[in-house]
Design an enzyme around this catalytic site. Structure first.
Site, PDB file in Angstrom:
ATOM      1  N   ASP A 134      -9.993  -8.613 -10.097  1.00  0.00           N
ATOM      2  CA  ASP A 134      -9.416  -7.643 -11.160  1.00  0.00           C
ATOM      3  C   ASP A 134     -10.523  -6.858 -12.053  1.00  0.00           C
ATOM      4  OD1 ASP A 134     -10.548  -9.987 -12.145  1.00  0.00           O
ATOM      5  OD2 ASP A 134      -8.956 -10.408 -13.653  1.00  0.00           O
ATOM      6  N   ASP A 152      -6.928  -3.234  -0.165  1.00  0.00           N
ATOM      7  CA  ASP A 152      -5.877  -2.404  -0.107  1.00  0.00           C
ATOM      8  C   ASP A 152      -5.671  -1.603  -1.462  1.00  0.00           C
ATOM      9  OD1 ASP A 152      -3.517  -0.815   0.715  1.00  0.00           O
ATOM     10  OD2 ASP A 152      -2.250  -2.575  -0.235  1.00  0.00           O
ATOM     11  N   LYS A 192     -11.292 -13.507  -5.959  1.00  0.00           N
ATOM     12  CA  LYS A 192     -11.020 -14.275  -7.233  1.00  0.00           C
ATOM     13  C   LYS A 192     -11.451 -15.566  -6.654  1.00  0.00           C
ATOM     14  CE  LYS A 192      -8.323 -13.329 -10.177  1.00  0.00           C
ATOM     15  NZ  LYS A 192      -8.530 -13.233 -11.628  1.00  0.00           N
ATOM     16  N   TYR A 222      -2.247 -10.792   4.793  1.00  0.00           N
ATOM     17  CA  TYR A 222      -1.404  -9.779   5.681  1.00  0.00           C
ATOM     18  C   TYR A 222      -1.003 -10.461   7.113  1.00  0.00           C
ATOM     19  CZ  TYR A 222      -2.202  -5.118   3.437  1.00  0.00           C
ATOM     20  OH  TYR A 222      -2.047  -3.996   2.468  1.00  0.00           O
ATOM     21  N   ASP A 245      -6.925   2.116  -3.017  1.00  0.00           N
ATOM     22  CA  ASP A 245      -6.327   3.176  -3.694  1.00  0.00           C
ATOM     23  C   ASP A 245      -6.693   3.777  -5.144  1.00  0.00           C
ATOM     24  OD1 ASP A 245      -4.362   3.463  -1.690  1.00  0.00           O
ATOM     25  OD2 ASP A 245      -2.621   2.961  -2.934  1.00  0.00           O
TER      26      ASP A 245
HETATM   27  C1  IPM Z   1      -3.072   1.227   3.806  1.00  0.00           C
HETATM   28  C2  IPM Z   1      -1.529   1.064   3.582  1.00  0.00           C
HETATM   29  C3  IPM Z   1      -1.183  -0.127   4.637  1.00  0.00           C
HETATM   30  C4  IPM Z   1      -1.787  -1.447   4.212  1.00  0.00           C
HETATM   31  C5  IPM Z   1       0.451  -0.254   4.745  1.00  0.00           C
HETATM   32  C6  IPM Z   1       0.952   1.262   5.504  1.00  0.00           C
HETATM   33  C7  IPM Z   1       0.839  -1.379   5.726  1.00  0.00           C
HETATM   34  O1  IPM Z   1      -1.172   0.729   2.467  1.00  0.00           O
HETATM   35  O2  IPM Z   1      -3.722   1.544   4.798  1.00  0.00           O
HETATM   36  O3  IPM Z   1      -3.595   1.110   3.060  1.00  0.00           O
HETATM   37  O4  IPM Z   1      -1.145  -2.185   3.218  1.00  0.00           O
HETATM   38  O5  IPM Z   1      -3.046  -1.642   4.802  1.00  0.00           O
HETATM   39 MG    MG Z   2      -2.937   0.825   0.971  1.00  0.00          MG
END
Ligand code: IPM
Ligand code: MG
Length: 369
Positions: free
Chosen positions: A226, A250, A193, A142, A254
């Site tokens: 993975d 990240d 990884k 990042y 999700d």
């Molecule tokens: C998160 C989001 C952010 C990230 C974006 C909005 C920059 O996806 O907080 O998970 O990638 O960290």
């Molecule tokens: Mg995210």
């Protein structure tokens, strides 16, 4: 009565709608004598760009640095698809994380019993799920340099992002994960990884050493990132605390979020290091979901992740763990009563909007106070 100064950054899309519900919750806690919550509201993301050409203004950064906690809604949307890269709405969030040095991102994935049916996985796979993803938040790809696009002599372009970690960065995020595991089920899974990345080799080495030297009572296992994604979908209950770098965190968070039935359910905390003198840490709390431009402005968004994020602020920044328990319990009460926003409702079932859900949580909270 302790007084707290909160900076509210609703941001874009559904951000302002879900943040409005947090204010109600803070008011009720204030009236019940649990604390005085002074709130200040400012712009971030696309909204800030529209107002002053930057995704977060310097004056907003000053407020964030001075606040006891920052509550963040969401940023981004198609409206800002064409703004210059350095001013895109997400840059506001990334600057807040970087300048407040919020290196530790805690993303709990908890499956409320009432919601087991809303998951795309079978009930037995996710019922009772309670895992914590600890994501490194100020390093890795990042922020690594170089980060650029250059035009080559032949007219082609070459884009570079850099994945970089130092020993210190890995040590401190590992300690956050082990400390959390201590008060949970005493197990940490570290993911990277190392089979393709040098930073993965170092990551594994450092986490192993911190575990052996400082946390001999915590079980430590290593999963390739993975494989961890695959295991999260296959049998998530094998995990307690998962520690990972910025990018893998990240993605994995999700995945974990969806296991619980809805992205609209998950709160998160981003924490800095405790101040040597005061013990206080800088902090920002945000729902894991994004700005959801498709439903923005319609009063349909689920405010639970945002309210849960405020609950985490009570717990981790304001020293109000009991109040946090009450907020969590109020959310569970409302879900148990059958009330659902659209994102967590069964097909064809009635769904309520953002304010109805917020009001119901406030009412349930009042009953418990
Ligand atoms: C998160 C989001 C952010 C990230 C974006 C909005 C920059 O996806 O907080 O998970 O990638 O960290
Ligand atoms: Mg995210």
């Amino acid at each position: 009565m302790a007084s707290f100064n909160l900076l509210l950054l609703p941001g874009d899309g559904i951000g302002p709608e879900v943040m409005a519900e947090v204010k109600k919750v803070a008011d009720v806690l204030g009236k019940a004598g649990l604390g005085t919550f002074e709130t200040e509201t400012d712009l971030v993301g696309g909204a800030a760009y529209d107002a002053h050409g930057k995704a977060v203004a310097d004056s907003t950064m000053q407020l964030a640095l001075a606040a006891d906690a920052v509550l963040f809604g969401a940023v981004g949307g198609p409206k800002w698809a064409k703004v210059p890269y350095e001013h895109r709405p997400e840059a506001g969030l990334l600057r807040l994380r970087k300048d407040l040095a919020l290196f530790a991102n805690l993303r709990p994935a908890v499956c409320y019993p009432a919601l087991a049916e809303a998951s795309s996985l079978k009930r037995e796979v996710i019922e009772g799920l309670d895992i914590m993803i600890v994501r490194e938040l100020t390093g890795g790809v990042y922020f690594g340099e170089p980060k650029e696009v250059v035009t080559l002599e032949n007219g082609q372009k070459r884009a570079v992002d850099t994945q970089v970690y130092t020993t210190h960065e890995i040590e401190r995020i590992a300690r956050v994960a082990f400390d959390l595991a201590k008060v949970r089920r005493k197990k940490v899974t570290s993911t990277e990884k190392h089979n393709v990345m040098r930073s993965g080799v170092l990551w594994k080495e450092v986490v192993t050493r911190i575990g052996a030297e400082e946390y001999p009572d915590i079980e430590l296992e290593h999963h390739l990132a993975d494989a961890c994604g695959m295991q999260l979908v296959r049998w998530p209950k094998q995990y307690d605390v998962i520690v990972c770098d910025n990018l893998f965190g990240d993605m994995l968070s999700d995945v974990a979020a969806m296991l619980t039935g809805s992205l609209g359910m998950l709160p998160s905390a981003s924490l800095g290091a405790p101040d040597a003198a005061t013990g206080k840490r800088k902090s920002l709390y945000e729902p894991v979901h994004g700005s959801a431009p498709d439903i923005a402005g319609q009063g349909l968004a689920n405010p639970i992740a945002m309210i849960g994020s405020f609950g985490m602020a009570l717990r981790y920044s304001l020293g109000l763990g009991q109040a946090a328990d009450l907020v969590d319990a109020a959310i569970a009460d409302v879900l148990a009563s059958g009330m659902r926003t659209r994102d967590i409702a069964a097909k064809g079932a009635n769904a309520v909007g953002t304010t109805e859900m917020g009001d119901a949580i406030v009412a349930a909270l009042r009953k418990r106070l």
